[in-house]
Motif scaffolding. Structure first.
Motif, short mmCIF file in Angstrom:
data_model
loop_
_atom_site.label_atom_id
_atom_site.label_comp_id
_atom_site.label_asym_id
_atom_site.label_seq_id
_atom_site.Cartn_x
_atom_site.Cartn_y
_atom_site.Cartn_z
N THR A 136 -22.93 6.22 -80.80
CA THR A 136 -21.48 6.51 -80.86
C THR A 136 -21.22 8.00 -81.05
O THR A 136 -20.11 8.47 -80.81
N GLN A 137 -22.24 8.73 -81.54
CA GLN A 137 -22.08 10.17 -81.72
C GLN A 137 -22.42 10.95 -80.45
O GLN A 137 -22.20 12.16 -80.38
N LEU A 138 -22.99 10.25 -79.44
CA LEU A 138 -23.38 10.92 -78.20
C LEU A 138 -22.29 10.82 -77.13
O LEU A 138 -22.15 11.73 -76.32
N TYR A 139 -21.59 9.70 -77.11
CA TYR A 139 -20.57 9.53 -76.08
C TYR A 139 -19.52 8.52 -76.54
O TYR A 139 -19.74 7.73 -77.44
N ASP A 140 -18.36 8.59 -75.87
CA ASP A 140 -17.27 7.64 -76.08
C ASP A 140 -17.37 6.62 -74.95
O ASP A 140 -17.10 6.93 -73.79
N ASP A 141 -17.80 5.38 -75.28
CA ASP A 141 -18.09 4.41 -74.21
C ASP A 141 -16.83 3.87 -73.54
O ASP A 141 -16.92 3.12 -72.56
N THR A 142 -15.63 4.24 -74.03
CA THR A 142 -14.40 3.80 -73.35
C THR A 142 -14.06 4.72 -72.18
O THR A 142 -13.18 4.42 -71.38
N LYS A 143 -14.77 5.86 -72.07
CA LYS A 143 -14.49 6.82 -70.99
C LYS A 143 -15.63 6.81 -69.97
O LYS A 143 -16.76 6.41 -70.27
N SER A 144 -15.34 7.31 -68.80
CA SER A 144 -16.38 7.51 -67.78
C SER A 144 -16.91 8.93 -67.91
O SER A 144 -16.31 9.77 -68.60
N LEU A 145 -18.04 9.21 -67.22
CA LEU A 145 -18.60 10.56 -67.26
C LEU A 145 -17.61 11.57 -66.69
O LEU A 145 -17.51 12.70 -67.18
N ALA A 146 -16.88 11.17 -65.67
CA ALA A 146 -15.90 12.08 -65.06
C ALA A 146 -14.75 12.40 -66.01
O ALA A 146 -14.12 13.45 -65.90
N GLU A 147 -14.48 11.49 -66.95
CA GLU A 147 -13.40 11.70 -67.91
C GLU A 147 -13.86 12.46 -69.16
O GLU A 147 -13.10 12.65 -70.10
N GLY A 148 -15.14 12.87 -69.18
CA GLY A 148 -15.66 13.62 -70.34
C GLY A 148 -16.11 12.72 -71.46
O GLY A 148 -15.72 12.92 -72.61
N ALA A 149 -16.95 11.73 -71.15
CA ALA A 149 -17.39 10.76 -72.15
C ALA A 149 -18.30 11.39 -73.21
O ALA A 149 -18.32 10.96 -74.36
N PHE A 150 -19.07 12.43 -72.83
CA PHE A 150 -20.04 13.01 -73.76
C PHE A 150 -19.34 13.73 -74.91
O PHE A 150 -18.37 14.47 -74.70
N THR A 151 -19.84 13.50 -76.14
CA THR A 151 -19.32 14.20 -77.33
C THR A 151 -20.38 15.11 -77.93
O THR A 151 -20.31 15.49 -79.09
N ILE A 152 -21.40 15.43 -77.13
CA ILE A 152 -22.50 16.31 -77.58
C ILE A 152 -22.02 17.76 -77.46
O ILE A 152 -21.43 18.14 -76.44
N PRO A 153 -22.24 18.60 -78.48
CA PRO A 153 -21.77 20.00 -78.43
C PRO A 153 -22.29 20.71 -77.18
O PRO A 153 -23.48 20.66 -76.87
N GLY A 154 -21.38 21.35 -76.46
CA GLY A 154 -21.76 22.14 -75.29
C GLY A 154 -21.85 21.36 -74.00
O GLY A 154 -22.08 21.95 -72.93
N TRP A 155 -21.70 20.03 -74.04
CA TRP A 155 -21.79 19.22 -72.82
C TRP A 155 -20.38 19.00 -72.28
O TRP A 155 -19.68 18.07 -72.68
N LYS A 156 -19.97 19.85 -71.34
CA LYS A 156 -18.63 19.72 -70.74
C LYS A 156 -18.79 19.11 -69.35
O LYS A 156 -19.58 19.59 -68.55
N SER A 157 -18.00 18.10 -69.05
CA SER A 157 -18.20 17.34 -67.81
C SER A 157 -17.81 18.10 -66.55
O SER A 157 -18.27 17.79 -65.48
N ASP A 158 -16.97 19.12 -66.67
CA ASP A 158 -16.49 19.75 -65.44
C ASP A 158 -17.51 20.73 -64.86
O ASP A 158 -17.66 20.83 -63.65
N SER A 159 -18.24 21.47 -65.73
CA SER A 159 -19.10 22.53 -65.18
C SER A 159 -20.55 22.47 -65.66
O SER A 159 -21.42 23.09 -65.08
N GLN A 160 -20.82 21.76 -66.73
CA GLN A 160 -22.15 21.79 -67.33
C GLN A 160 -23.17 21.10 -66.42
O GLN A 160 -23.00 19.96 -66.00
N TRP A 161 -24.26 21.82 -66.11
CA TRP A 161 -25.26 21.29 -65.18
C TRP A 161 -25.86 19.98 -65.68
O TRP A 161 -26.09 19.04 -64.91
N THR A 162 -26.15 19.91 -66.98
CA THR A 162 -26.78 18.71 -67.54
C THR A 162 -25.93 17.48 -67.27
O THR A 162 -26.44 16.42 -66.90
N VAL A 163 -24.62 17.62 -67.45
CA VAL A 163 -23.72 16.48 -67.25
C VAL A 163 -23.65 16.13 -65.77
O VAL A 163 -23.62 14.95 -65.39
N GLN A 164 -23.65 17.15 -64.89
CA GLN A 164 -23.61 16.89 -63.46
C GLN A 164 -24.83 16.13 -62.97
O GLN A 164 -24.75 15.34 -62.03
N VAL A 165 -25.98 16.37 -63.61
CA VAL A 165 -27.20 15.63 -63.25
C VAL A 165 -26.98 14.13 -63.45
O VAL A 165 -27.34 13.31 -62.60
#
Length: 796
Positions: A194-223
């Protein structure tokens, strides 16, 4: 019988070999030493005194002990030297009369989770042999009782390349004692999803809650979003079982993201590599907070924290398993070993008894062998290292100690003094760097360095006996008989932190109220539970700033300016004044001299011989590119600013065209803790222990916490500096902070508003509050060991 008549014989007792009774040092220039020359008597106890930063460690450790070790290393072959640490010859003209040096310093033991008191002192090795011989049922060799050895089985064909090559079928088996579930660590980590992501959201909606993981530009999230394993537009809670497994635990595979080949890996292994494999203390505060939230460490359910396999736990001697033996307090284990009578292992039992008795004798009988080595304090670690030398038959050896009384209650200092005198009386030279008057008092010879610290120190101010030191007009001589008087009036508490039912380590269901708005000192003999109370039992969310004795993480590229954040406003001010990028004014970034990469020196590796460091010819040791040094702020370039002392920089940034309030605030805090003599660019690796802790204290003084918890802030402080520390603590309290200090120094106890005394003994004999009240009440009652020693100190 006729006897041949000899001519030119020496008088009795005047043998040539008897003339080498001094260690002579001439022209020592290590660090801040100023051409120091000194003669130290052999087979005597010599104490080196002086304010923190005066050059004591530079003379004793970096010159005398370092040269002794280097000369011993040179006696080995070049092949062997290739595997040993290479040591440079100290900056000194003459070093004569050296003997083999054994260094017993305060370096913390490695914090490897597999290292315990038992493994660090070889007691575990002896216990494993004992159980492999006497344990019932017998489960195998000593390795079967080792939590660092895994069981291995293998079979197959091997080819021996000798004569007629022939494949031979072979099987191999090794029985280890490692618990397979926790792999010998005793704890297992569990990641809170529950500290890693919000399971009610999709990856495109920014589900990750990990510091520095932004869904729009972060390479790790795009992978993850473009891997093809999951649907980036579907909420995570709607993933199929297979999608969730690939998302969380997928093996590394190559995927193409925006035309670039990248590696896709499951979220859990990715987090373990990115965060859990790093040192938590070295993380940025917001990353550390995330790790503490997301990861929980729990006792391994299979081995119950013993780290051992079921087989190792089942083998017993007189109903005691090796796990039981390691969990006992060492004084109880020593008694258990003493009761064993088995002639077949008599030499082993004798060696084990002697080692365990040394623990008790040195005041560490309250430890257990399964205690992680990284949790020992600096003083405990130093005493653990002493154990192997107590029963040694070596004589004419030089023992070098770094403040052996640190972390010791006044009640225990006499025992340490007896041990130092015993080493001397066996015919050894004992060199001790020390500040405590009780330890200085037993010296045969005293060398006082100073007169000040840093560039104001590095000279010998006095040599002679303790009595001569008392009469000498040096800082140490004037302060040797200083005694703090008890406070006539104490501050009233403005509230309290309630601790209820504390059971951390040896605490026995402790209930205590820690007063707020005052200077509260927690005392008690070593091992009585002080640190367990203030570090392990304070209520969560108490707004606590903790300044402990853990070492500062930093390389020779780190300095007070980078560590305290001082360099940031200075770089920005230089950049703004000259219209360029701030990165140019960092020797670790774009402004670095390309020849030495911003180190200021060029290192030449000479294989098994010590490498040579020479000042960089291009930047002349200034660490910056010539173009960067043309930019000025307040009439100074960046290298000139870093060469300033804290006191000089405080003036420079305090007024005039160079006025910089952000930098001036940080410099003011450094001056407050007595570090005005440090230069801003001095490498952290050259700071003494006392300087490092005060640097940490200065850094934390800007924090917003309301409660400051300090762990023995007088460690490494000269008698004259303790007075300045007391003034600093008073200023913190008067500014509205609450200060809780774990301390053994009687001057701090006498200055307290409230004392909490733990005891009465150490280990299972401690863990209880034996006194709460004012210092005056503690002295008047004399009901505890602390009360008796404080009364004697204050002359009450």
């Amino acid at each position: 019988m006729s006897s041949a008549k000899r001519t030119g014989t020496r008088a009795p007792g005047a043998h040539a070999a008897d003339g080498h009774d001094l260690i002579r040092v001439h022209g020592a220039r290590e660090n801040n030493l100023k051409d120091v020359s000194v003669e130290i008597p052999k087979r005597r106890l010599t104490v080196f005194t002086g304010v923190s930063g005066s050059g004591k460690s530079s003379l004793v450790f970096n010159t005398i002990a370092a040269e002794s070790q280097r000369l011993i290393n040179e006696t080995y072959s070049a092949f062997v030297q290739g595997f040993m640490p290479t040591l440079a010859r100290p900056e000194v003209d003459v070093l004569d009369g050296l003997t083999t040096a054994i260094i017993v310093d305060q370096q913390r033991m490695g914090a490897d989770p597999r290292s315990t008191v038992g493994t660090a002192t070889d007691v575990n090795a002896m216990l494993r042999i004992l159980f492999s011989r006497l344990g019932d049922p017998h489960i195998g060799p000593p390795s079967a009782y080792s939590f660092n050895t895994a069981s291995v089985r293998a079979s197959g064909a091997i080819t021996v390349e000798r004569g007629n090559k022939k494949a031979v079928k072979a099987t191999f088996q090794r029985t280890g004692g490692m618990c397979t579930n926790c792999e010998g660590r005793g704890t297992v980590s569990d990641i809170d999803l529950t500290q890693l992501y919000d399971d009610t959201k999709s990856l495109a909606e920014g589900a990750f809650t990990i510091p520095g993981w932004k869904s729009d530009s972060q390479w790790t999230v795009q992978v993850y979003a473009q891997s093809g394993f999951v649907d980036p537009d579907k909420p995570i809670r709607e993933y199929t079982e297979r999608q969730l497994r690939d998302f969380l635990y997928g093996d590394p595979v190559k995927v193409k993201v925006n035309g670039v080949n990248l590696t896709y890996e499951g979220l859990i292994p990715k987090i373990q590599k990115s965060f859990l494999s790093k040192d938590k203390e070295a993380m940025q505060p917001h990353i550390r907070a995330f790790v503490e939230r997301a990861v929980t460490f729990t006792t391994c359910p299979e081995c119950d924290g013993t780290r051992l396999s079921e087989g190792a736990r089942s083998s017993r001697i007189r109903k005691t398993s090796i796990a039981d033996a390691c969990a006992m307090e060492i004084r109880d284990l020593a008694q258990w070993v003493r009761e064993l009578d088995e002639p077949s292992v008599a030499p082993l039992l004798t060696a084990l008894r002697d080692t365990l008795d040394s623990f008790v004798e040195i005041g560490l009988g309250y430890l257990s062998l399964d205690r992680p080595a990284g949790t020992l304090s600096g003083g405990e670690a130093q005493r653990v290292k002493m154990i192997r030398h107590l029963g040694s038959s070596l004589t004419d050896t030089t023992y070098v100690f770094d403040e052996p009384t640190v972390g010791l209650h006044p009640h225990d200092i006499q025992r340490m003094n007896d041990l130092l005198l015993r080493l001397r009386d066996k015919g050894n030279t004992v060199l001790v760097v020390e500040h405590k008057p009780e330890a200085i008092a037993i010296a045969d010879h005293v060398v006082d360095l100073g007169p000040g610290a840093g560039t104001e120190g590095g000279a010998v101010c006095f040599e002679g006996t303790v009595e001569e030191l008392r009469a000498a007009d040096t800082v140490t001589g004037r302060h040797l008989d200083d005694r703090a008087s008890l406070k006539e009036t104490v501050r009233a508490a403005t509230g309290a932190l309630e601790i209820r039912g504390a059971r951390t380590h040896n605490l026995q269901d402790v209930d205590v109220d820690v007063p707020l708005g005052v200077l509260c000192v927690v005392t008690g003999v070593a091992g009585s539970g002080k640190s367990s109370l203030v570090h392990g039992s304070l209520p969560a969310g108490a707004d606590v700033v903790s300044v402990d004795q853990s070492p500062i993480k930093g390389s020779r590229r780190s300095n007070p300016a980078t560590y305290t954040g001082l360099l940031e406003p200075i770089r920005k001010a230089f950049a703004k004044a000259n219209g360029v990028k701030p990165a140019l004014f960092s020797a670790n970034s774009e402004g670095a001299c390309p020849t030495c990469n911003g180190a200021g020196v060029v290192y030449t590796d000479l294989a098994m011989m010590a490498g040579v460091a020479t000042p960089c010819e291009d930047c002349e040791g200034k660490r910056f590119q010539p173009a960067v040094l043309e930019y000025r702020f307040g009439g100074r370039d960046i290298s000139e600013v870093l060469a300033m002392s804290v006191a000089r920089a405080e003036e420079f940034f305090g007024a005039g065209e160079a006025r910089l309030p952000a930098a001036h605030r940080i410099l003011g805090r450094l001056a407050d803790v007595g570090l005005g003599y440090l230069t801003l660019g001095q490498p952290l690796t050259t700071l003494s222990g006392g300087e490092r802790q005060r640097l940490k204290l200065a850094t934390h003084m800007g924090d917003k916490g309301g409660v400051y918890v300090l762990d023995e802030p007088t460690s490494g402080l000269h008698l004259a500096d303790v007075e300045q520390l007391l003034g600093l603590l008073d200023r913190l309290v008067d500014a509205g902070k609450s200060v809780v200090v774990v301390e053994h120094h009687q001057a701090v106890m006498a200055h307290a508003d409230w004392i909490i005394d733990l005891g009465p003994g150490a280990g299972h004999d401690g863990g209880r509050v034996v006194f709460e009240g004012t210092p005056a009440d503690l002295v008047a009652g004399r009901s505890t060991l602390t009360g008796q020693h404080l009364a004697a100190y204050a002359g009450a």
